[in-house]
Design a protein around this motif. Structure first.
Motif, PDB file in Angstrom:
ATOM      1  N   GLN A 274       0.827  -1.206   0.000  1.00 43.60           N
ATOM      2  CA  GLN A 274       0.000   0.000   0.000  1.00 43.60           C
ATOM      3  C   GLN A 274       0.861   1.256   0.000  1.00 43.60           C
ATOM      4  O   GLN A 274       0.613   2.183  -0.770  1.00 43.60           O
ATOM      5  CB  GLN A 274      -0.948   0.008   1.208  1.00 43.60           C
ATOM      6  CG  GLN A 274      -1.953   1.132   1.193  1.00 43.60           C
ATOM      7  CD  GLN A 274      -2.962   1.034   0.051  1.00 43.60           C
ATOM      8  OE1 GLN A 274      -3.459  -0.047  -0.271  1.00 43.60           O
ATOM      9  NE2 GLN A 274      -3.261   2.155  -0.573  1.00 43.60           N
ATOM     10  N   ALA A 275       1.893   1.293   0.829  1.00 38.38           N
ATOM     11  CA  ALA A 275       2.780   2.465   0.880  1.00 38.38           C
ATOM     12  C   ALA A 275       3.538   2.633  -0.440  1.00 38.38           C
ATOM     13  O   ALA A 275       3.693   3.762  -0.938  1.00 38.38           O
ATOM     14  CB  ALA A 275       3.761   2.343   2.043  1.00 38.38           C
ATOM     15  N   THR A 276       3.993   1.538  -1.025  1.00 35.57           N
ATOM     16  CA  THR A 276       4.697   1.603  -2.309  1.00 35.57           C
ATOM     17  C   THR A 276       3.759   2.110  -3.393  1.00 35.57           C
ATOM     18  O   THR A 276       4.123   2.978  -4.191  1.00 35.57           O
ATOM     19  CB  THR A 276       5.268   0.225  -2.680  1.00 35.57           C
ATOM     20  OG1 THR A 276       6.191  -0.173  -1.665  1.00 35.57           O
ATOM     21  CG2 THR A 276       5.963   0.253  -4.030  1.00 35.57           C
ATOM     22  N   TYR A 277       2.546   1.603  -3.419  1.00 34.26           N
ATOM     23  CA  TYR A 277       1.528   2.040  -4.371  1.00 34.26           C
ATOM     24  C   TYR A 277       1.308   3.554  -4.253  1.00 34.26           C
ATOM     25  O   TYR A 277       1.324   4.275  -5.251  1.00 34.26           O
ATOM     26  CB  TYR A 277       0.232   1.275  -4.101  1.00 34.26           C
ATOM     27  CG  TYR A 277      -0.997   1.831  -4.754  1.00 34.26           C
ATOM     28  CD1 TYR A 277      -1.256   1.596  -6.105  1.00 34.26           C
ATOM     29  CD2 TYR A 277      -1.928   2.569  -4.017  1.00 34.26           C
ATOM     30  CE1 TYR A 277      -2.411   2.093  -6.696  1.00 34.26           C
ATOM     31  CE2 TYR A 277      -3.072   3.063  -4.606  1.00 34.26           C
ATOM     32  CZ  TYR A 277      -3.307   2.826  -5.945  1.00 34.26           C
ATOM     33  OH  TYR A 277      -4.441   3.328  -6.531  1.00 34.26           O
ATOM     34  N   GLU A 278       1.132   4.036  -3.040  1.00 34.31           N
ATOM     35  CA  GLU A 278       0.858   5.461  -2.843  1.00 34.31           C
ATOM     36  C   GLU A 278       2.055   6.322  -3.230  1.00 34.31           C
ATOM     37  O   GLU A 278       1.885   7.372  -3.860  1.00 34.31           O
ATOM     38  CB  GLU A 278       0.412   5.700  -1.403  1.00 34.31           C
ATOM     39  CG  GLU A 278      -0.856   4.897  -1.156  1.00 34.31           C
ATOM     40  CD  GLU A 278      -1.721   5.408  -0.040  1.00 34.31           C
ATOM     41  OE1 GLU A 278      -1.518   6.529   0.431  1.00 34.31           O
ATOM     42  OE2 GLU A 278      -2.631   4.651   0.321  1.00 34.31           O
ATOM     43  N   GLU A 279       3.253   5.879  -2.884  1.00 33.72           N
ATOM     44  CA  GLU A 279       4.469   6.632  -3.235  1.00 33.72           C
ATOM     45  C   GLU A 279       4.642   6.689  -4.756  1.00 33.72           C
ATOM     46  O   GLU A 279       4.892   7.759  -5.314  1.00 33.72           O
ATOM     47  CB  GLU A 279       5.691   5.990  -2.587  1.00 33.72           C
ATOM     48  CG  GLU A 279       7.015   6.591  -3.019  1.00 33.72           C
ATOM     49  CD  GLU A 279       7.240   8.022  -2.579  1.00 33.72           C
ATOM     50  OE1 GLU A 279       8.056   8.723  -3.214  1.00 33.72           O
ATOM     51  OE2 GLU A 279       6.597   8.459  -1.590  1.00 33.72           O
TER      52      GLU A 279
END
Length: 138
Positions: A95-100
């Motif tokens: 999720q964090a990678t997707y958002e970044e």
């Protein structure tokens, strides 16, 4: 005997555009950038994830004498449809990678989704190659 995998190749429509995408949007580092005039200005361009040995060669789709124009057009067509590529990237937090990556302008074709093996998401590069990023269970 085989010792290690050093490079994988992806077709790109424009090497400069691809270099910017992979370094600026995905955060990879430039590994090699060599132009060989004796080979018709063939450019060997590769990038990689910092701290990892495997490089991704960003290969321009060649015309004759390597490929005839019909074959070159077929490869371009497959890229446009997202039917080329096949790289899988790992992450500790999908999720964090997707958002970044989204904040950097990466086009996702699938948001992070729970799968039997973990959480994964799909995205495309600037040439249309379709890739996955996955956070594995366990």
């Amino acid at each position: 005997m085989l010792k290690q995998l050093t490079h994988v190749q992806v077709w790109v429509n424009d090497q400069e555009e691809a270099l910017a995408f992979y370094t600026e949007k995905l955060g990879m580092e430039l590994r090699e950038d060599v132009t060989m005039p004796e080979l018709g200005n063939f450019r060997w361009l590769s990038v990689g994830i910092p701290g990892q040995d495997v490089s991704i060669t960003l290969m321009a789709i060649p015309g004759p004498p390597v490929f005839d124009e019909a074959t070159r057009d077929q490869i371009r067509s497959l890229l446009a449809k997202g039917a080329s590529g096949g790289l899988f990237f790992g992450t500790n937090d999908a999720q964090a990678t997707y958002e970044e990556l989204r904040s950097r302008g990466v086009e996702f074709t699938q948001e992070p989704t729970e799968q039997p093996y973990g959480i994964d998401a799909g995205f495309r590069d600037s040439s249309g190659n379709h890739f996955r990023v996955a956070q594995q269970s366990g």
